[in-house]
Design a protein around this motif. Structure first.
Motif, PDB file in Angstrom:
ATOM      1  N   ALA A  36       0.852  -1.195   0.000  1.00 38.97           N
ATOM      2  CA  ALA A  36       0.000   0.000   0.000  1.00 38.97           C
ATOM      3  C   ALA A  36       0.884   1.240   0.000  1.00 38.97           C
ATOM      4  CB  ALA A  36      -0.904  -0.004   1.224  1.00 38.97           C
ATOM      5  N   VAL A  37       0.584   2.155  -0.911  1.00 40.56           N
ATOM      6  CA  VAL A  37       1.367   3.387  -1.033  1.00 40.56           C
ATOM      7  C   VAL A  37       0.418   4.575  -1.175  1.00 40.56           C
ATOM      8  CG1 VAL A  37       3.329   2.219  -2.154  1.00 40.56           C
ATOM      9  CG2 VAL A  37       1.512   3.221  -3.575  1.00 40.56           C
ATOM     10  N   PRO A  38       0.846   5.760  -0.742  1.00 38.04           N
ATOM     11  CA  PRO A  38       0.051   6.948  -1.058  1.00 38.04           C
ATOM     12  C   PRO A  38       0.146   7.256  -2.547  1.00 38.04           C
ATOM     13  CG  PRO A  38       2.064   7.552   0.118  1.00 38.04           C
ATOM     14  CD  PRO A  38       2.029   6.059   0.074  1.00 38.04           C
ATOM     15  N   ARG A  39      -0.796   8.024  -3.060  1.00 39.61           N
ATOM     16  CA  ARG A  39      -0.789   8.353  -4.494  1.00 39.61           C
ATOM     17  C   ARG A  39       0.436   9.164  -4.895  1.00 39.61           C
ATOM     18  NH1 ARG A  39      -5.351   6.982  -7.413  1.00 39.61           N
ATOM     19  NH2 ARG A  39      -7.083   6.294  -6.106  1.00 39.61           N
ATOM     20  N   ALA A  40       1.064   9.836  -3.947  1.00 43.03           N
ATOM     21  CA  ALA A  40       2.302  10.560  -4.260  1.00 43.03           C
ATOM     22  C   ALA A  40       3.402   9.586  -4.678  1.00 43.03           C
ATOM     23  CB  ALA A  40       2.768  11.377  -3.048  1.00 43.03           C
ATOM     24  N   VAL A  41       3.340   8.352  -4.185  1.00 38.57           N
ATOM     25  CA  VAL A  41       4.319   7.318  -4.554  1.00 38.57           C
ATOM     26  C   VAL A  41       3.937   6.705  -5.898  1.00 38.57           C
ATOM     27  CG1 VAL A  41       5.280   5.063  -3.937  1.00 38.57           C
ATOM     28  CG2 VAL A  41       5.044   6.847  -2.202  1.00 38.57           C
ATOM     29  N   ASP A 109      -7.514  15.159   7.381  1.00 39.55           N
ATOM     30  CA  ASP A 109      -6.525  15.295   8.469  1.00 39.55           C
ATOM     31  C   ASP A 109      -5.128  14.905   7.982  1.00 39.55           C
ATOM     32  OD1 ASP A 109      -8.284  16.238  10.300  1.00 39.55           O
ATOM     33  OD2 ASP A 109      -8.551  14.346  11.389  1.00 39.55           O
ATOM     34  N   GLU A 110      -5.058  13.824   7.210  1.00 41.95           N
ATOM     35  CA  GLU A 110      -3.763  13.369   6.685  1.00 41.95           C
ATOM     36  C   GLU A 110      -3.175  14.384   5.712  1.00 41.95           C
ATOM     37  OE1 GLU A 110      -4.890   8.618   7.230  1.00 41.95           O
ATOM     38  OE2 GLU A 110      -5.042   9.563   5.252  1.00 41.95           O
ATOM     39  N   LEU A 111      -4.038  15.028   4.930  1.00 42.10           N
ATOM     40  CA  LEU A 111      -3.568  16.086   4.016  1.00 42.10           C
ATOM     41  C   LEU A 111      -2.960  17.249   4.795  1.00 42.10           C
ATOM     42  CD1 LEU A 111      -6.367  16.144   1.285  1.00 42.10           C
ATOM     43  CD2 LEU A 111      -3.927  15.812   0.875  1.00 42.10           C
ATOM     44  N   ARG A 112      -3.557  17.569   5.946  1.00 41.46           N
ATOM     45  CA  ARG A 112      -3.007  18.657   6.777  1.00 41.46           C
ATOM     46  C   ARG A 112      -1.631  18.267   7.320  1.00 41.46           C
ATOM     47  NH1 ARG A 112      -8.493  19.932   7.723  1.00 41.46           N
ATOM     48  NH2 ARG A 112      -8.797  18.301   9.261  1.00 41.46           N
ATOM     49  N   THR A 113      -1.505  17.019   7.791  1.00 42.97           N
ATOM     50  CA  THR A 113      -0.203  16.536   8.280  1.00 42.97           C
ATOM     51  C   THR A 113       0.815  16.522   7.142  1.00 42.97           C
ATOM     52  OG1 THR A 113      -1.331  15.142   9.908  1.00 42.97           O
ATOM     53  CG2 THR A 113       0.975  14.622   9.452  1.00 42.97           C
ATOM     54  N   PHE A 114       0.389  16.045   5.976  1.00 41.42           N
ATOM     55  CA  PHE A 114       1.251  16.014   4.782  1.00 41.42           C
ATOM     56  C   PHE A 114       1.786  17.417   4.486  1.00 41.42           C
ATOM     57  CE2 PHE A 114       1.290  16.857   0.156  1.00 41.42           C
ATOM     58  CZ  PHE A 114       2.300  15.999  -0.249  1.00 41.42           C
ATOM     59  N   ALA A 115       0.886  18.403   4.512  1.00 38.87           N
ATOM     60  CA  ALA A 115       1.288  19.789   4.205  1.00 38.87           C
ATOM     61  C   ALA A 115       2.320  20.291   5.218  1.00 38.87           C
ATOM     62  CB  ALA A 115       0.063  20.697   4.182  1.00 38.87           C
ATOM     63  N   GLN A 116       2.130  19.937   6.500  1.00 35.26           N
ATOM     64  CA  GLN A 116       3.106  20.334   7.539  1.00 35.26           C
ATOM     65  C   GLN A 116       4.475  19.713   7.262  1.00 35.26           C
ATOM     66  OE1 GLN A 116       1.105  19.074  11.193  1.00 35.26           O
ATOM     67  NE2 GLN A 116       1.123  21.202  11.883  1.00 35.26           N
ATOM     68  N   ALA A 137       6.405  12.176   3.036  1.00 36.68           N
ATOM     69  CA  ALA A 137       5.440  12.956   3.829  1.00 36.68           C
ATOM     70  C   ALA A 137       4.066  12.305   3.805  1.00 36.68           C
ATOM     71  CB  ALA A 137       5.364  14.391   3.307  1.00 36.68           C
ATOM     72  N   ALA A 138       3.639  11.844   2.629  1.00 35.58           N
ATOM     73  CA  ALA A 138       2.314  11.223   2.517  1.00 35.58           C
ATOM     74  C   ALA A 138       2.266   9.885   3.259  1.00 35.58           C
ATOM     75  CB  ALA A 138       1.954  11.027   1.044  1.00 35.58           C
ATOM     76  N   ALA A 139       3.327   9.081   3.122  1.00 36.38           N
ATOM     77  CA  ALA A 139       3.359   7.780   3.808  1.00 36.38           C
ATOM     78  C   ALA A 139       3.370   7.969   5.325  1.00 36.38           C
ATOM     79  CB  ALA A 139       4.577   6.976   3.353  1.00 36.38           C
ATOM     80  N   LEU A 140       4.163   8.937   5.802  1.00 35.84           N
ATOM     81  CA  LEU A 140       4.230   9.172   7.250  1.00 35.84           C
ATOM     82  C   LEU A 140       2.896   9.704   7.769  1.00 35.84           C
ATOM     83  CD1 LEU A 140       5.602   9.262   9.953  1.00 35.84           C
ATOM     84  CD2 LEU A 140       6.792  11.365   9.261  1.00 35.84           C
ATOM     85  N   ALA A 141       2.234  10.578   7.002  1.00 36.44           N
ATOM     86  CA  ALA A 141       0.924  11.101   7.422  1.00 36.44           C
ATOM     87  C   ALA A 141      -0.076   9.959   7.605  1.00 36.44           C
ATOM     88  CB  ALA A 141       0.410  12.109   6.397  1.00 36.44           C
ATOM     89  N   ILE A 142      -0.061   9.002   6.671  1.00 33.39           N
ATOM     90  CA  ILE A 142      -0.971   7.849   6.764  1.00 33.39           C
ATOM     91  C   ILE A 142      -0.597   6.966   7.956  1.00 33.39           C
ATOM     92  CG2 ILE A 142      -1.569   5.654   5.628  1.00 33.39           C
ATOM     93  CD1 ILE A 142      -1.446   7.229   2.936  1.00 33.39           C
ATOM     94  N   ALA A 143       0.692   6.694   8.121  1.00 31.17           N
ATOM     95  CA  ALA A 143       1.137   5.835   9.230  1.00 31.17           C
ATOM     96  C   ALA A 143       0.748   6.434  10.579  1.00 31.17           C
ATOM     97  CB  ALA A 143       2.645   5.622   9.151  1.00 31.17           C
ATOM     98  N   LEU A 144       0.949   7.740  10.734  1.00 35.18           N
ATOM     99  CA  LEU A 144       0.621   8.412  11.998  1.00 35.18           C
ATOM    100  C   LEU A 144      -0.874   8.354  12.273  1.00 35.18           C
ATOM    101  CD1 LEU A 144       2.876  11.598  11.613  1.00 35.18           C
ATOM    102  CD2 LEU A 144       3.182   9.778  13.312  1.00 35.18           C
TER     103      LEU A 144
END
Length: 213
Positions: A36-41, A109-116, A137-144
C-alpha cells in the motif's frame, strides 16, 4: 474493516528497490499481502501525459529508466542499471490490476499533516534541514493517522517519525530482508544477493546484509 486492509504503508524508496531487483512479490508478502502506497508514490489514475514534475514518484522513476535504457549518451553504469530495472517497472500496471499494489487516498486530516511535513519551518524543529519529500510525507501522514507500520529507508522520515510517534513501527529495507530470511521466505544467500543487487541499483547501505539491521 476488510481483512484486506493493509498493516503497512510504504514510501518510494522501499518499493523502488524491491521492484528494481524483481522482488516486489517478496515485499508484498512481508507487508501482509499487498504493498500500500500513497498516491504521491504511485497514482494509477494519473494520465499518461502527466508532466514529470507532477507525476507520482514511481512513475517519474519508471520514465527515467525508459529514457536511460538504450541511450548511448548515458554513462554505461546508469544505462545498465535502467536496463535491468525497466522490465520490472513495466509490470507496475499489472501489479495494480491484480490488487497487489494499492494506492491510498489521504483523508483531510492526513492532508493537513502532509502539508506540515512538506514545510521546512515545521520540519526544522526535528533538527532536519529539508522538508520531507512528497512520498515520505504522505506515507508518514498515513502511518501516523492509521497506526500502520511505515516502510521507509529515508533517514529524515525515520527521524521525524520517531520524534512524532516513538511507538510507530519502522520497517527498513535491511530489516525486511532479514525478516524474509527469518521467515524462510528466502535463503540467506538469496537475501544477500538481493541486497547486493539493490546496492548496484543505487541503494546506499554501509555494510553487508549479515550485519545488524
Amino acid at each position: 474493516m476488510s481483512h484486506h486492509e493493509p498493516r503497512s504503508v510504504a514510501d518510494t524508496v522501499v518499493v523502488n528497490y524491491f521492484l528494481a531487483v524483481g522482488a516486489f512479490d517478496l515485499l508484498a508478502t512481508l507487508l501482509g499481502g499487498v504493498v500500500a502506497v500513497p498516491r504521491a508514490v504511485f497514482d494509477p489514475d494519473e494520465p499518461e501525459s502527466v508532466a514529470d514534475s507532477a507525476a507520482s514518484e514511481l512513475r517519474a522513476g519508471w520514465r527515467l529508466h525508459r529514457r536511460r535504457a538504450g541511450d548511448e549518451r548515458v554513462p554505461a553504469v546508469l544505462r545498465a542499471r535502467s536496463e535491468r530495472a525497466l522490465p520490472h517497472f513495466e509490470g507496475v500496471p499489472a501489479l495494480v490490476a491484480e490488487g497487489r499494489l494499492v494506492a491510498l487516498d489521504l483523508s483531510d486530516d492526513e492532508l493537513r499533516t502532509f502539508a506540515q511535513l512538506r514545510r521546512v519551518d515545521y520540519v526544522r524543529q526535528f533538527a532536519r534541514v529539508a522538508a520531507l519529500g512528497r512520498g515520505e510525507a504522505a506515507a508518514l501522514a498515513i502511518a501516523l493517522s492509521r497506526g500502520y507500520a511505515l516502510a521507509t529507508d529515508d533517514q529524515d522520515a525515520i527521524h521525524v517519525a520517531r520524534a512524532l510517534a516513538p511507538q510507530l513501527t519502522i520497517r527498513r529495507i535491511r530489516a525486511l530482508l532479514l525478516e524474509a530470511v527469518a521467515r524462510r521466505l528466502v535463503s540467506s544467500p538469496e537475501a544477500e544477493s538481493m541486497h547486493r543487487a539493490m546496492i548496484e541499483a543505487g541503494f546506499w547501505d554501509r555494510e553487508e546484509l549479515s550485519g545488524k539491521p
